[in-house]
Write a protein that holds these residues in place. Structure first.
Motif, PDB file in Angstrom:
ATOM      1  N   THR A  60      32.815   7.809 102.545  1.00 25.09           N
ATOM      2  CA  THR A  60      31.629   8.579 102.931  1.00 25.09           C
ATOM      3  C   THR A  60      31.810  10.060 102.611  1.00 25.09           C
ATOM      4  O   THR A  60      30.905  10.703 102.068  1.00 25.09           O
ATOM      5  N   LEU A  61      32.967  10.593 102.915  1.00 25.76           N
ATOM      6  CA  LEU A  61      33.240  12.006 102.659  1.00 25.76           C
ATOM      7  C   LEU A  61      33.225  12.295 101.157  1.00 25.76           C
ATOM      8  O   LEU A  61      32.610  13.265 100.710  1.00 25.76           O
ATOM      9  N   MET A  62      33.869  11.441 100.376  1.00 26.72           N
ATOM     10  CA  MET A  62      33.901  11.660  98.929  1.00 26.72           C
ATOM     11  C   MET A  62      32.505  11.526  98.317  1.00 26.72           C
ATOM     12  O   MET A  62      32.151  12.262  97.391  1.00 26.72           O
ATOM     13  N   SER A  63      31.711  10.598  98.832  1.00 28.13           N
ATOM     14  CA  SER A  63      30.338  10.439  98.333  1.00 28.13           C
ATOM     15  C   SER A  63      29.505  11.678  98.639  1.00 28.13           C
ATOM     16  O   SER A  63      28.731  12.146  97.790  1.00 28.13           O
ATOM     17  N   ALA A  64      29.642  12.202  99.843  1.00 22.12           N
ATOM     18  CA  ALA A  64      28.884  13.403 100.223  1.00 22.12           C
ATOM     19  C   ALA A  64      29.282  14.589  99.351  1.00 22.12           C
ATOM     20  O   ALA A  64      28.417  15.362  98.907  1.00 22.12           O
ATOM     21  N   VAL A  65      30.565  14.738  99.080  1.00 20.43           N
ATOM     22  CA  VAL A  65      31.036  15.837  98.240  1.00 20.43           C
ATOM     23  C   VAL A  65      30.524  15.666  96.812  1.00 20.43           C
ATOM     24  O   VAL A  65      30.097  16.633  96.169  1.00 20.43           O
ATOM     25  N   LEU A  66      30.533  14.439  96.309  1.00 17.50           N
ATOM     26  CA  LEU A  66      30.044  14.171  94.961  1.00 17.50           C
ATOM     27  C   LEU A  66      28.554  14.499  94.837  1.00 17.50           C
ATOM     28  O   LEU A  66      28.124  15.138  93.878  1.00 17.50           O
ATOM     29  N   VAL A  67      27.771  14.089  95.812  1.00 23.45           N
ATOM     30  CA  VAL A  67      26.335  14.388  95.797  1.00 23.45           C
ATOM     31  C   VAL A  67      26.098  15.893  95.873  1.00 23.45           C
ATOM     32  O   VAL A  67      25.266  16.435  95.140  1.00 23.45           O
ATOM     33  N   ALA A  68      26.834  16.586  96.720  1.00 20.72           N
ATOM     34  CA  ALA A  68      26.665  18.034  96.845  1.00 20.72           C
ATOM     35  C   ALA A  68      27.052  18.744  95.550  1.00 20.72           C
ATOM     36  O   ALA A  68      26.364  19.682  95.120  1.00 20.72           O
ATOM     37  N   ALA A  69      28.122  18.294  94.905  1.00 22.15           N
ATOM     38  CA  ALA A  69      28.547  18.911  93.646  1.00 22.15           C
ATOM     39  C   ALA A  69      27.513  18.668  92.546  1.00 22.15           C
ATOM     40  O   ALA A  69      27.178  19.588  91.785  1.00 22.15           O
ATOM     41  N   LEU A  70      27.010  17.445  92.457  1.00 21.44           N
ATOM     42  CA  LEU A  70      25.990  17.149  91.444  1.00 21.44           C
ATOM     43  C   LEU A  70      24.718  17.952  91.689  1.00 21.44           C
ATOM     44  O   LEU A  70      24.098  18.442  90.749  1.00 21.44           O
ATOM     45  N   LEU A  71      24.337  18.085  92.941  1.00 21.72           N
ATOM     46  CA  LEU A  71      23.144  18.862  93.270  1.00 21.72           C
ATOM     47  C   LEU A  71      23.345  20.336  92.934  1.00 21.72           C
ATOM     48  O   LEU A  71      22.436  20.992  92.434  1.00 21.72           O
ATOM     49  N   ALA A  93      23.265  20.402  88.971  1.00 21.08           N
ATOM     50  CA  ALA A  93      22.043  19.965  88.308  1.00 21.08           C
ATOM     51  C   ALA A  93      20.780  20.374  89.063  1.00 21.08           C
ATOM     52  O   ALA A  93      19.691  19.949  88.693  1.00 21.08           O
ATOM     53  N   GLY A  94      20.904  21.176  90.091  1.00 19.00           N
ATOM     54  CA  GLY A  94      19.757  21.566  90.904  1.00 19.00           C
ATOM     55  C   GLY A  94      18.604  22.173  90.127  1.00 19.00           C
ATOM     56  O   GLY A  94      17.462  21.726  90.251  1.00 19.00           O
ATOM     57  N   PRO A  95      18.862  23.185  89.307  1.00 15.99           N
ATOM     58  CA  PRO A  95      17.748  23.787  88.559  1.00 15.99           C
ATOM     59  C   PRO A  95      17.071  22.808  87.596  1.00 15.99           C
ATOM     60  O   PRO A  95      15.844  22.807  87.475  1.00 15.99           O
ATOM     61  N   ALA A  96      17.849  21.973  86.939  1.00 11.08           N
ATOM     62  CA  ALA A  96      17.263  20.995  86.013  1.00 11.08           C
ATOM     63  C   ALA A  96      16.424  19.971  86.771  1.00 11.08           C
ATOM     64  O   ALA A  96      15.337  19.587  86.321  1.00 11.08           O
ATOM     65  N   LEU A  97      16.911  19.526  87.914  1.00 13.41           N
ATOM     66  CA  LEU A  97      16.149  18.569  88.726  1.00 13.41           C
ATOM     67  C   LEU A  97      14.860  19.202  89.253  1.00 13.41           C
ATOM     68  O   LEU A  97      13.821  18.550  89.301  1.00 13.41           O
ATOM     69  N   GLU A  98      14.947  20.456  89.642  1.00 12.24           N
ATOM     70  CA  GLU A  98      13.751  21.149  90.133  1.00 12.24           C
ATOM     71  C   GLU A  98      12.710  21.292  89.030  1.00 12.24           C
ATOM     72  O   GLU A  98      11.512  21.071  89.253  1.00 12.24           O
ATOM     73  N   ALA A  99      13.153  21.640  87.822  1.00  8.01           N
ATOM     74  CA  ALA A  99      12.233  21.772  86.690  1.00  8.01           C
ATOM     75  C   ALA A  99      11.593  20.422  86.358  1.00  8.01           C
ATOM     76  O   ALA A  99      10.391  20.344  86.083  1.00  8.01           O
ATOM     77  N   MET A 100      12.398  19.358  86.392  1.00  5.93           N
ATOM     78  CA  MET A 100      11.870  18.027  86.110  1.00  5.93           C
ATOM     79  C   MET A 100      10.829  17.623  87.150  1.00  5.93           C
ATOM     80  O   MET A 100       9.783  17.063  86.820  1.00  5.93           O
ATOM     81  N   PHE A 101      11.113  17.910  88.418  1.00  6.53           N
ATOM     82  CA  PHE A 101      10.185  17.586  89.494  1.00  6.53           C
ATOM     83  C   PHE A 101       8.879  18.360  89.334  1.00  6.53           C
ATOM     84  O   PHE A 101       7.789  17.778  89.459  1.00  6.53           O
ATOM     85  N   ASN A 102       8.989  19.648  89.056  1.00  9.84           N
ATOM     86  CA  ASN A 102       7.782  20.474  88.879  1.00  9.84           C
ATOM     87  C   ASN A 102       6.953  19.995  87.695  1.00  9.84           C
ATOM     88  O   ASN A 102       5.715  19.958  87.770  1.00  9.84           O
ATOM     89  N   GLN A 103       7.608  19.607  86.615  1.00  8.93           N
ATOM     90  CA  GLN A 103       6.897  19.099  85.445  1.00  8.93           C
ATOM     91  C   GLN A 103       6.173  17.788  85.787  1.00  8.93           C
ATOM     92  O   GLN A 103       5.022  17.590  85.398  1.00  8.93           O
ATOM     93  N   ALA A 104       6.835  16.914  86.541  1.00 11.08           N
ATOM     94  CA  ALA A 104       6.204  15.653  86.938  1.00 11.08           C
ATOM     95  C   ALA A 104       4.997  15.905  87.844  1.00 11.08           C
ATOM     96  O   ALA A 104       3.956  15.250  87.710  1.00 11.08           O
ATOM     97  N   MET A 105       5.128  16.861  88.776  1.00 13.61           N
ATOM     98  CA  MET A 105       4.018  17.165  89.674  1.00 13.61           C
ATOM     99  C   MET A 105       2.840  17.772  88.901  1.00 13.61           C
ATOM    100  O   MET A 105       1.679  17.473  89.202  1.00 13.61           O
TER     101      MET A 105
END
Length: 82
Positions: free
Chosen positions: A51-62, A65-77
């Motif tokens: 659980t701890l390693m998964s949470a760290v992995l998700v936080a690191a990926l976010l 990749a946060g700005p790219a995910l935000e841009a993708m979301f805004n484009q989809a909306m």
């Protein structure tokens, strides 16, 4: 490395250290209380580490990749809104 990615990694490291110290403080009395009952039991259950390693992995990926995910979301909306 961008400013956001650098600070995201620092944040992930700080949160990981805080969680690790908190888990150690919480699990230490539990380990002492149950070590006599179950001598083959490990110090930290496997699911806690997973659980701890998964949470760290998700936080690191976010953080990375946060700005790219935000841009993708805004484009989809924008596409849905038209």
């Amino acid at each position: 490395m961008t400013f956001m990615a650098r600070h995201g990694l620092v944040l992930v490291a700080a949160v990981t250290a805080l969680i690790g110290h908190s888990l150690a403080a919480v699990l230490r009395p539990w380990k002492i209380a149950t070590s006599a009952d179950h001598p083959e039991r490990g110090d930290v259950p496997g699911w806690v580490m997973i659980t701890l390693m998964s949470a760290v992995l998700v936080a690191a990926l976010l953080a990375l990749a946060g700005p790219a995910l935000e841009a993708m979301f805004n484009q989809a909306m924008d596409t849905v809104g038209k």
